[in-house]
Design a protein around this motif. Structure first.
Motif, PDB file in Angstrom:
ATOM      1  N   ILE A  32       0.815  -1.210   0.000  1.00 30.76           N
ATOM      2  CA  ILE A  32       0.000   0.000   0.000  1.00 30.76           C
ATOM      3  C   ILE A  32       0.852   1.265   0.000  1.00 30.76           C
ATOM      4  CG2 ILE A  32      -0.222   0.108   2.531  1.00 30.76           C
ATOM      5  CD1 ILE A  32      -3.106   0.779   0.059  1.00 30.76           C
ATOM      6  N   ASN A  33       2.081   1.203   0.528  1.00 34.28           N
ATOM      7  CA  ASN A  33       2.968   2.375   0.502  1.00 34.28           C
ATOM      8  C   ASN A  33       3.186   2.851  -0.930  1.00 34.28           C
ATOM      9  OD1 ASN A  33       3.406   1.841   3.281  1.00 34.28           O
ATOM     10  ND2 ASN A  33       5.167   0.537   2.802  1.00 34.28           N
ATOM     11  N   ASN A  34       3.334   1.897  -1.824  1.00 37.34           N
ATOM     12  CA  ASN A  34       3.627   2.171  -3.218  1.00 37.34           C
ATOM     13  C   ASN A  34       2.379   2.511  -4.025  1.00 37.34           C
ATOM     14  OD1 ASN A  34       4.876   2.036  -5.855  1.00 37.34           O
ATOM     15  ND2 ASN A  34       4.230  -0.094  -5.978  1.00 37.34           N
ATOM     16  N   THR A  35       1.306   1.755  -3.802  1.00 40.62           N
ATOM     17  CA  THR A  35       0.126   1.960  -4.650  1.00 40.62           C
ATOM     18  C   THR A  35      -0.531   3.309  -4.395  1.00 40.62           C
ATOM     19  OG1 THR A  35      -1.333   0.794  -3.091  1.00 40.62           O
ATOM     20  CG2 THR A  35      -0.289  -0.510  -4.819  1.00 40.62           C
ATOM     21  N   GLN A  82       8.628   3.112  -1.314  1.00 41.45           N
ATOM     22  CA  GLN A  82       8.783   2.125  -0.247  1.00 41.45           C
ATOM     23  C   GLN A  82       9.830   2.533   0.788  1.00 41.45           C
ATOM     24  OE1 GLN A  82       6.838  -0.157   0.465  1.00 41.45           O
ATOM     25  NE2 GLN A  82       5.846  -0.923  -1.379  1.00 41.45           N
ATOM     26  N   SER A  83      10.636   3.546   0.484  1.00 42.24           N
ATOM     27  CA  SER A  83      11.712   3.939   1.407  1.00 42.24           C
ATOM     28  C   SER A  83      11.193   4.488   2.721  1.00 42.24           C
ATOM     29  CB  SER A  83      12.628   4.977   0.750  1.00 42.24           C
ATOM     30  OG  SER A  83      11.977   6.234   0.607  1.00 42.24           O
ATOM     31  N   VAL A  84       9.872   4.678   2.823  1.00 45.29           N
ATOM     32  CA  VAL A  84       9.288   5.075   4.109  1.00 45.29           C
ATOM     33  C   VAL A  84       9.622   4.036   5.181  1.00 45.29           C
ATOM     34  CG1 VAL A  84       7.043   3.971   3.637  1.00 45.29           C
ATOM     35  CG2 VAL A  84       7.165   5.892   5.229  1.00 45.29           C
ATOM     36  N   SER A 103      10.567  -5.105  -3.833  1.00 44.29           N
ATOM     37  CA  SER A 103      10.148  -3.780  -3.359  1.00 44.29           C
ATOM     38  C   SER A 103      10.287  -3.607  -1.856  1.00 44.29           C
ATOM     39  CB  SER A 103       8.722  -3.469  -3.813  1.00 44.29           C
ATOM     40  OG  SER A 103       7.789  -4.352  -3.233  1.00 44.29           O
ATOM     41  N   ASN A 104       9.916  -4.627  -1.069  1.00 43.34           N
ATOM     42  CA  ASN A 104      10.041  -4.435   0.380  1.00 43.34           C
ATOM     43  C   ASN A 104      11.510  -4.385   0.786  1.00 43.34           C
ATOM     44  OD1 ASN A 104      10.665  -6.865   2.533  1.00 43.34           O
ATOM     45  ND2 ASN A 104      10.098  -7.703   0.540  1.00 43.34           N
ATOM     46  N   ALA A 105      12.363  -5.145   0.069  1.00 45.29           N
ATOM     47  CA  ALA A 105      13.798  -5.094   0.345  1.00 45.29           C
ATOM     48  C   ALA A 105      14.370  -3.728  -0.037  1.00 45.29           C
ATOM     49  CB  ALA A 105      14.522  -6.203  -0.402  1.00 45.29           C
ATOM     50  N   ALA A 106      13.972  -3.214  -1.193  1.00 44.49           N
ATOM     51  CA  ALA A 106      14.461  -1.895  -1.614  1.00 44.49           C
ATOM     52  C   ALA A 106      14.056  -0.834  -0.597  1.00 44.49           C
ATOM     53  CB  ALA A 106      13.923  -1.544  -2.998  1.00 44.49           C
TER      54      ALA A 106
END
Length: 401
Positions: free
Chosen positions: A90-93, A207-209, A238-241
């Protein structure tokens, strides 16, 4: 060593935008404008507001007493599973759908494997009043059906991908085809740090949040200035990035990426692209993916629908080549065992994707005072049937039905 995207959209030799001519103007327009939009004060204010009041950020950094005891170190879980959608997606979308509206787009398409990205996209589209079309492999629809129901309840149209292995790669292919056929009004919300530039960088920034919160959570909660290890699962990545982002240029923080080994690296049924892949062009960027000598994509396998992808994002390909991140391979059974263990030790049922990161801990050597942060990228509601079947099979094998 620079681990940020360069002016041409590359991480070292990986990245770029290799797209059909019909999409060139879309990708170029996005590339010209995405940084300005993401950095616009009004955009940042609105996204920050939604992340707080809608998503429920910031997510806790939870000390795991059981895992700390097992590994004789200090293990903390970054609880992305507590986000409103049930995962980090959801951070990304939210960010991408807000950006799409800024660009005047009136229709959203997306791909999904485990369904987490599809659910998060459907939520963002419902909230921001845009029609949503989600492509999902037919195999994944069957094994992740609870998330299919959630997407439909949220008003999204779920379209099965019937080609190839009928999993994430094929859903991505179909979403790209839709975008090609509807280039003027459609925005493609990519779910990971893959695809043509600027998607890998844009998704990583959104995602860097995760790591941004860790910058203050780690010293406040652990007393250490920074974590010694950050561990995350990687499919596209994405979660790793997001977990690695603010530590990329800090060599004191060890970055650990857990890939899906499937049935084993040498089994022919794996999704470990850094171990079994080589450079090539897949889904619009130059990256590492599993392929034949003729360059044809080799089908991936993982018990986890979200990691069942033959390639890896260009940032992660570069982190692997340079040694900045250590990549470890985790089998299906190792991940399921780790997921069951956390469920029974601490009452937290992780997504099978996240369980790969938990299983990676057994391959590392820690000091007793290390601070080890594991990104718990999603919750395991969608995987209950798989966990139950695996647990029952183990009981049967041990004569304890």
């Amino acid at each position: 060593m620079n681990y940020q995207i360069d002016e041409n959209g590359f991480y070292g030799p990986y990245g770029g935008a290799y797209v059909p001519e019909v999409l060139y103007s879309n990708v170029e327009n996005l590339s010209r404008n995405y940084q300005a939009i993401l950095n616009d004060p009004d955009f940042k204010k609105e996204l920050s507001r939604l992340l707080k009041v809608y998503v429920g950020r910031e997510t806790p950094l939870y000390h795991s007493p059981s895992l700390s005891e097992v590994y004789n170190t200090k293990v903390y879980l970054k609880r992305e599973d507590l986000c409103h959608s049930g995962s980090h997606k959801i951070n990304n979308t939210l960010g991408q759908v807000l950006l799409a509206k800024r660009l005047g787009k009136t229709r959203i398409v997306a791909e999904t494997g485990a369904g987490s990205h599809g659910v998060a996209t459907a939520m963002a589209c419902a909230l921001l009043k845009l029609p949503c079309f989600i492509y999902m492999g037919e195999v994944d629809i069957q094994r992740q059906f609870p998330n299919v129901g959630r997407m439909r309840l949220l008003g999204a149209t779920v379209i099965p991908a019937l080609s190839g292995s009928k999993t994430l790669k094929d859903a991505t292919n179909e979403a790209f085809r839709d975008w090609i056929n509807n280039p003027l009004n459609t925005f493609y919300v990519l779910g990971s740090v893959v695809g043509p530039h600027p998607y890998p960088d844009m998704v990583a920034r959104l995602q860097s949040v995760i790591s941004q919160e860790l910058l203050h959570q780690v010293p406040e909660i652990t007393g250490k200035e920074k974590p010694d290890y950050v561990v995350a699962c990687v499919g596209g990545g994405s979660n790793a990035a997001g977990s690695f982002y603010h530590f990329l240029n800090d060599p004191e923080v060890k970055l650990i990426a857990a890939e899906a080994a499937g049935k084993g690296l040498d089994s022919g049924f794996t999704a470990a692209a850094t171990f079994r892949g080589k450079p090539g062009i897949l889904h619009g960027s130059k990256t590492k993916f599993m392929q034949t000598n003729e360059g044809q994509v080799v089908e991936a396998h993982s018990i986890s629908a979200g990691l069942d992808y033959p390639g890896i994002g260009p940032l992660h390909a570069w982190l692997s080549d340079t040694g900045r991140a250590k990549f470890v391979a985790v089998t299906d059974d190792e991940a399921l065992d780790a997921g069951l263990a956390l469920s029974q030790m601490e009452g937290i049922i992780p997504a099978i994707e996240s369980a790969h990161a938990l299983a990676a801990l057994s391959q590392l050597n820690f000091k007793t005072d290390d601070v080890v942060v594991v990104c718990l990228s999603g919750r395991g509601d969608k995987d209950l049937e798989t966990y139950i079947q695996y647990s029952n099979s183990k009981k049967t094998a041990h004569g304890n039905v």
